[in-house]
Design an enzyme around this catalytic site. Structure first.
Site, PDB file in Angstrom:
ATOM      1  N   GLY A  31     -73.400 -49.713 -12.093  1.00 43.95           N
ATOM      2  CA  GLY A  31     -72.175 -49.224 -11.480  1.00 43.95           C
ATOM      3  C   GLY A  31     -71.963 -47.735 -11.682  1.00 43.95           C
ATOM      4  N   HIS A  34     -73.398 -43.048  -7.685  1.00 42.56           N
ATOM      5  CA  HIS A  34     -73.413 -41.684  -7.151  1.00 42.56           C
ATOM      6  C   HIS A  34     -74.493 -41.598  -6.070  1.00 42.56           C
ATOM      7  CE1 HIS A  34     -76.946 -41.277  -9.671  1.00 42.56           C
ATOM      8  NE2 HIS A  34     -76.235 -41.518 -10.755  1.00 42.56           N
ATOM      9  N   ASP A  35     -74.747 -40.392  -5.577  1.00 44.21           N
ATOM     10  CA  ASP A  35     -75.687 -40.226  -4.465  1.00 44.21           C
ATOM     11  C   ASP A  35     -77.108 -40.652  -4.825  1.00 44.21           C
ATOM     12  OD1 ASP A  35     -73.708 -39.335  -2.819  1.00 44.21           O
ATOM     13  OD2 ASP A  35     -74.238 -37.211  -2.930  1.00 44.21           O
ATOM     14  N   GLY A  36     -77.453 -40.584  -6.110  1.00 38.49           N
ATOM     15  CA  GLY A  36     -78.763 -41.070  -6.530  1.00 38.49           C
ATOM     16  C   GLY A  36     -78.908 -42.562  -6.277  1.00 38.49           C
ATOM     17  N   HIS A  37     -77.852 -43.316  -6.586  1.00 41.29           N
ATOM     18  CA  HIS A  37     -77.865 -44.755  -6.302  1.00 41.29           C
ATOM     19  C   HIS A  37     -77.933 -45.012  -4.797  1.00 41.29           C
ATOM     20  CE1 HIS A  37     -75.742 -44.789 -10.328  1.00 41.29           C
ATOM     21  NE2 HIS A  37     -76.701 -45.670 -10.532  1.00 41.29           N
ATOM     22  N   ASP A 152     -85.302 -42.249 -14.643  1.00 45.84           N
ATOM     23  CA  ASP A 152     -85.600 -43.031 -15.845  1.00 45.84           C
ATOM     24  C   ASP A 152     -87.088 -43.388 -15.808  1.00 45.84           C
ATOM     25  OD1 ASP A 152     -82.879 -43.305 -17.035  1.00 45.84           O
ATOM     26  OD2 ASP A 152     -82.471 -44.264 -15.119  1.00 45.84           O
TER      27      ASP A 152
END
Length: 284
Positions: A31, A34-37, A152
């Site tokens: 949760g 952000h734009d990465g998700h 990651d």
């Protein structure tokens, strides 16, 4: 978009989708999206008929109770963002739904070596918690493809190994790091930064890029490179935590046969532990 909180209901929908021959993509998240998700979601949509995004702050992967307690929970905002992206399902269970008997005594999945090296050495139990919840999500969602961020880096390597070792028939897609205009890698933990710290934060990527340039130019004085990088971070206002230069394909120490290196960098800035990485082709 359907928001599902129970394992039973999720299984019913997955069974139906399987019967219909749908190709399913999973995007596991904690949760605070952000734009990465959203980049992960876009990749999932391009790779499958149906996209399932899981939102679960997994207690098993936190080594500090205070870190778990203050991790941002923004489910309503997250669901609004995902709905705009036309995600099909959000799986947002409670800890009791995922771990009915609690986490003590919970069967776990451990990936030897990768779980305890590098980031795992400073965060005991973290990667065991990651591999356990991801394995559980794989069993529940039965995806054909799953998308993970390359920010990651060690986590992605661990999941690839787990999938290979456990015989999961799942394609793992690594999605490149999404950065702000000033170079800072997007992260949910960036929200811990004060306004002044946010101005300092892009310095991590600048130091990272300087290390990459040295390696690309053929510099192999790793101890010296790392010492200089730590000093530069500290001078910029960070507290250097860990800098590693490893073989990008094995995560082991560099050898004469290594062709690509990955620079793994972690530093504290106030209450935020920021991580970043960069892959570089080694110069001769």
């Amino acid at each position: 978009m359907l928001i599902i909180e129970s394992v039973l209901l999720l299984r019913q929908h997955i069974r139906r989708l399987r019967q219909e021959g749908k190709r399913i993509a999973l995007v596991p998240t904690m949760g605070n999206l952000h734009d990465g998700h959203m980049k992960l979601v876009d990749e999932a949509k391009a790779s499958a008929d149906v996209v399932v995004v899981s939102i679960f702050v997994n207690p098993m992967q936190f080594d500090r109770a205070d870190d778990l307690a203050r991790y941002p929970r923004t489910l309503q905002d997250d669901c609004e963002k995902l709905n705009k992206r036309h995600v099909d399902f959000v799986f947002a269970p409670t800890p009791a739904e995922v771990y009915p008997q609690g986490t003590e005594g919970q069967t776990y999945v451990d990936v030897p070596g990768l779980s305890t090296m590098l980031e795992g050495a400073s965060r005991p139990g973290h990667f065991r918690g990651v591999s356990t919840i991801v394995s559980k999500l794989f069993n529940l969602v039965q995806p054909d493809v799953a998308c993970f961020g390359e920010k990651d880096f060690q986590q992605l390597a661990l999941i690839r190994k787990m999938v290979a070792d456990m015989g999961y028939d799942i394609e793992i897609i690594g999605v490149p790091i999404v950065r702000a205009k000033d170079g800072l890698a997007l992260s949910s933990r960036n929200g811990y930064l004060t306004a002044d710290q946010r101005k300092i934060a892009p310095g991590l990527y600048k130091v990272l890029s300087a290390v990459a340039e040295k390696l690309a130019a053929g510099d192999r004085q790793l101890d010296e490179i790392i010492a200089i990088a730590e000093q530069e971070l500290n001078e910029k206002g960070f507290r250097a935590d860990d800098i590693q230069i490893r073989d990008a394909d094995t995560l082991l120490e560099l050898t004469d046969a290594s062709q690509r290196a990955v620079i793994l960098m972690a530093a504290w800035l106030g209450q935020a532990r920021l991580i970043d990485n960069q892959i570089v082709t080694l110069g001769q």
